[in-house]
Design a protein around this motif. Sequence first.
Motif, PDB file in Angstrom:
ATOM      1  N   ILE A 143      19.925 -10.160  43.892  1.00 37.20           N
ATOM      2  CA  ILE A 143      21.088 -10.590  45.381  1.00 37.20           C
ATOM      3  C   ILE A 143      22.082 -10.312  45.255  1.00 37.20           C
ATOM      4  CG2 ILE A 143      22.164 -13.440  45.268  1.00 37.20           C
ATOM      5  CD1 ILE A 143      20.979 -14.477  42.899  1.00 37.20           C
ATOM      6  N   LYS A 144      22.544  -9.963  46.860  1.00 37.96           N
ATOM      7  CA  LYS A 144      23.596  -9.207  47.450  1.00 37.96           C
ATOM      8  C   LYS A 144      25.271  -9.737  46.761  1.00 37.96           C
ATOM      9  CE  LYS A 144      25.432  -7.909  52.353  1.00 37.96           C
ATOM     10  NZ  LYS A 144      25.361  -7.863  53.291  1.00 37.96           N
ATOM     11  N   GLY A 145      26.131  -8.739  45.981  1.00 36.08           N
ATOM     12  CA  GLY A 145      26.921  -8.984  45.501  1.00 36.08           C
ATOM     13  C   GLY A 145      27.282  -9.751  44.797  1.00 36.08           C
ATOM     14  N   VAL A 146      25.904 -10.581  43.962  1.00 35.23           N
ATOM     15  CA  VAL A 146      26.194 -11.509  43.268  1.00 35.23           C
ATOM     16  C   VAL A 146      25.771 -10.280  41.658  1.00 35.23           C
ATOM     17  CG1 VAL A 146      25.114 -13.514  41.960  1.00 35.23           C
ATOM     18  CG2 VAL A 146      26.356 -13.384  44.435  1.00 35.23           C
ATOM     19  N   ASN A 147      24.338  -9.679  41.334  1.00 35.33           N
ATOM     20  CA  ASN A 147      23.935  -8.757  40.365  1.00 35.33           C
ATOM     21  C   ASN A 147      23.330  -7.744  40.330  1.00 35.33           C
ATOM     22  OD1 ASN A 147      21.760  -9.885  42.101  1.00 35.33           O
ATOM     23  ND2 ASN A 147      20.684 -10.854  39.961  1.00 35.33           N
ATOM     24  N   ASP A 148      23.835  -7.401  41.890  1.00 41.21           N
ATOM     25  CA  ASP A 148      23.298  -5.981  42.348  1.00 41.21           C
ATOM     26  C   ASP A 148      24.149  -4.429  42.482  1.00 41.21           C
ATOM     27  OD1 ASP A 148      25.144  -6.542  44.174  1.00 41.21           O
ATOM     28  OD2 ASP A 148      23.459  -5.887  45.744  1.00 41.21           O
ATOM     29  N   ASP A 149      24.656  -4.508  41.294  1.00 41.88           N
ATOM     30  CA  ASP A 149      25.568  -3.706  40.747  1.00 41.88           C
ATOM     31  C   ASP A 149      25.396  -2.541  39.753  1.00 41.88           C
ATOM     32  OD1 ASP A 149      27.746  -4.005  38.374  1.00 41.88           O
ATOM     33  OD2 ASP A 149      27.097  -6.054  39.052  1.00 41.88           O
ATOM     34  N   LEU A 150      25.534  -1.502  40.509  1.00 42.52           N
ATOM     35  CA  LEU A 150      25.097  -0.509  39.373  1.00 42.52           C
ATOM     36  C   LEU A 150      24.888  -0.375  37.684  1.00 42.52           C
ATOM     37  CD1 LEU A 150      23.977   2.790  41.648  1.00 42.52           C
ATOM     38  CD2 LEU A 150      23.154   0.557  41.602  1.00 42.52           C
ATOM     39  N   LYS A 151      25.660  -1.052  37.636  1.00 43.34           N
ATOM     40  CA  LYS A 151      26.664  -1.398  36.581  1.00 43.34           C
ATOM     41  C   LYS A 151      25.310  -2.524  35.352  1.00 43.34           C
ATOM     42  CE  LYS A 151      28.068  -1.616  31.882  1.00 43.34           C
ATOM     43  NZ  LYS A 151      27.852  -0.374  31.061  1.00 43.34           N
ATOM     44  N   GLN A 152      24.947  -3.099  36.262  1.00 43.71           N
ATOM     45  CA  GLN A 152      24.084  -4.456  35.699  1.00 43.71           C
ATOM     46  C   GLN A 152      22.619  -3.539  35.731  1.00 43.71           C
ATOM     47  OE1 GLN A 152      24.733  -7.091  35.071  1.00 43.71           O
ATOM     48  NE2 GLN A 152      26.449  -7.251  35.174  1.00 43.71           N
ATOM     49  N   ALA A 153      22.422  -2.202  36.582  1.00 44.37           N
ATOM     50  CA  ALA A 153      21.386  -2.002  36.674  1.00 44.37           C
ATOM     51  C   ALA A 153      20.999  -1.259  35.196  1.00 44.37           C
ATOM     52  CB  ALA A 153      20.525  -0.672  37.707  1.00 44.37           C
TER      53      ALA A 153
ATOM     54  N   GLU B 172      21.185  -5.271  50.887  1.00 38.88           N
ATOM     55  CA  GLU B 172      21.272  -3.866  51.872  1.00 38.88           C
ATOM     56  C   GLU B 172      19.659  -2.897  51.020  1.00 38.88           C
ATOM     57  OE1 GLU B 172      21.853  -4.121  55.163  1.00 38.88           O
ATOM     58  OE2 GLU B 172      23.701  -6.066  54.025  1.00 38.88           O
ATOM     59  N   LYS B 173      18.951  -2.142  52.274  1.00 43.29           N
ATOM     60  CA  LYS B 173      17.935  -1.678  51.397  1.00 43.29           C
ATOM     61  C   LYS B 173      18.326  -0.685  50.510  1.00 43.29           C
ATOM     62  CE  LYS B 173      13.473  -1.096  54.242  1.00 43.29           C
ATOM     63  NZ  LYS B 173      12.844  -1.990  55.361  1.00 43.29           N
ATOM     64  N   GLU B 174      19.667   0.230  50.843  1.00 43.36           N
ATOM     65  CA  GLU B 174      19.949   1.288  50.504  1.00 43.36           C
ATOM     66  C   GLU B 174      20.648   0.589  49.033  1.00 43.36           C
ATOM     67  OE1 GLU B 174      20.902  -0.061  53.619  1.00 43.36           O
ATOM     68  OE2 GLU B 174      19.473   1.459  54.178  1.00 43.36           O
ATOM     69  N   GLN B 175      20.870  -0.289  48.909  1.00 41.62           N
ATOM     70  CA  GLN B 175      21.976  -1.162  47.689  1.00 41.62           C
ATOM     71  C   GLN B 175      20.267  -1.365  47.195  1.00 41.62           C
ATOM     72  OE1 GLN B 175      24.605  -0.553  46.216  1.00 41.62           O
ATOM     73  NE2 GLN B 175      24.045  -1.710  44.642  1.00 41.62           N
ATOM     74  N   ILE B 176      19.100  -1.754  47.128  1.00 39.31           N
ATOM     75  CA  ILE B 176      18.252  -2.514  46.499  1.00 39.31           C
ATOM     76  C   ILE B 176      17.250  -1.111  46.161  1.00 39.31           C
ATOM     77  CG2 ILE B 176      15.692  -3.254  46.457  1.00 39.31           C
ATOM     78  CD1 ILE B 176      16.929  -4.799  48.753  1.00 39.31           C
TER      79      ILE B 176
ATOM     80  N   LYS C 254      16.751   2.957  41.406  1.00 38.70           N
ATOM     81  CA  LYS C 254      16.498   4.471  40.858  1.00 38.70           C
ATOM     82  C   LYS C 254      17.430   4.291  39.862  1.00 38.70           C
ATOM     83  CE  LYS C 254      15.109   7.251  45.058  1.00 38.70           C
ATOM     84  NZ  LYS C 254      15.982   6.688  46.105  1.00 38.70           N
ATOM     85  N   THR C 255      18.432   3.611  39.697  1.00 38.70           N
ATOM     86  CA  THR C 255      19.496   3.424  38.025  1.00 38.70           C
ATOM     87  C   THR C 255      18.771   3.158  37.247  1.00 38.70           C
ATOM     88  OG1 THR C 255      21.298   2.854  39.655  1.00 38.70           O
ATOM     89  CG2 THR C 255      21.582   2.329  37.475  1.00 38.70           C
ATOM     90  N   VAL C 256      17.515   1.317  37.060  1.00 36.74           N
ATOM     91  CA  VAL C 256      16.607   1.359  36.273  1.00 36.74           C
ATOM     92  C   VAL C 256      15.913   2.967  36.058  1.00 36.74           C
ATOM     93  CG1 VAL C 256      15.521   0.006  35.552  1.00 36.74           C
ATOM     94  CG2 VAL C 256      16.828  -1.112  37.046  1.00 36.74           C
TER      95      VAL C 256
END
Length: 352
Positions: A267-277, A308-312, A317-319
């Motif tokens: 979810i955009k801006g909620v749980n999509d930052d790379l620290k969460q990944a 956005e696609k880039e963030q997805i 990739k991070t996971v």
Amino acid sequence: MVNFPKPLLLDTPFEKWEWDDVPKYRREQVRHWIFEKGFLQWDKMSNIPKNLKSDLAKKVDLAPMEPVKVQGSTDTTQKILWKLRDNQFIESVLIRATEGTKGVRASRLTLCVSTQVGCALGCKFCASGLDGLKRNLTTGEIVGQVLMARNEAGRRIDNLVFMGMGEPLANLPALLPALDTILSPQGLGIGARHITLSTSGLVPKILELANFPAQIRLAISLHGGDDETRSKIMPINKRYPMTELLGACEKFIGQRKKMITLEYILIKGVNDDLKQAELLAEHAQRLNAKVNLIPYNRVDGLDWERPEKEQINAFYKTVEREKAPRVTLRMEKGHDIDAACGQLRLKEIKSQ
Ligand code: SAH
Ligand code: SF4
């Protein structure tokens, strides 16, 4: 509990059907009509005597529901809206995919099944929880979705995922007997490894399910790498925080020796930052679990959006880079037909 005028035959496992003096071979004929042929009307059972059929019809209901709307296309995803005997609505989704290895391609049919009308757990992003819990489904209503969706599809259903409306683990008293009928070769004969239960994390029920004899699969709706993120969108996390949830998963795996899946909607801006990944990959490693990333499906009336696609891609990739054992990115099929659970029902209720 709802009290229907007549009991529903499918609420009772086949071995326990009580028809007093109806001979065994007749019961087997009825079983054959229902589970092998998918007929849920007494009058269609041509080899059963008329008077017996009308006796039975007076005593028990055969059909738990009727389809009121089928949306989507027969070559991808179809969503079926059912009307239950008390005029409540639920949904099931038929999902078609082509799978295969070494050049052998097969078309696989998966059914997404509901277990409750609405849901009590109120995850902030979910259409099923918006209106609270109306009631649990009965055993027959769970089995009935599989039988009747098989009729709609006109072919065998290969896989079942309990990812429709409701929290399956909050309705184990109806779900476990339904699974018996679904698993039984005398019932629907779908193998345990083709069945996945998804839970938002009811810890005591995960532990209870660990003792269920058949090797059904478990998916955990994680949706956050830490308590802060998860609690923002899933109230259940306050009752069973992540340490307890991951601990229960560990026990489940210890007892079952089967990989579990961590579901993670983005979810955009909620749980999509790379620290969460990174945190997600850490949990997946600890549990030797698969990770399934699902970009959020918009729900009418809610403000959440998919990233956005880039963030997805960056999240994916991070996971992967952080060495989660296996990661898949599921671009939701049927985005165009309100595929997220509970949406079609909400529309139906609002239009009445
Ligand atoms: N109650 C169970 C099973 C039903 S929900 C559970 O929560 O696991 C099945 C899955 O659909 C869950 O992972 C849930 O978080 C997800 N889901 C709910 N609303 C969604 C949406 N709008 N877009 C994408 N996935 C959604
Ligand atoms: Fe209920 Fe699952 Fe929706 Fe949460 S995501 S409200 S647990 S159906």
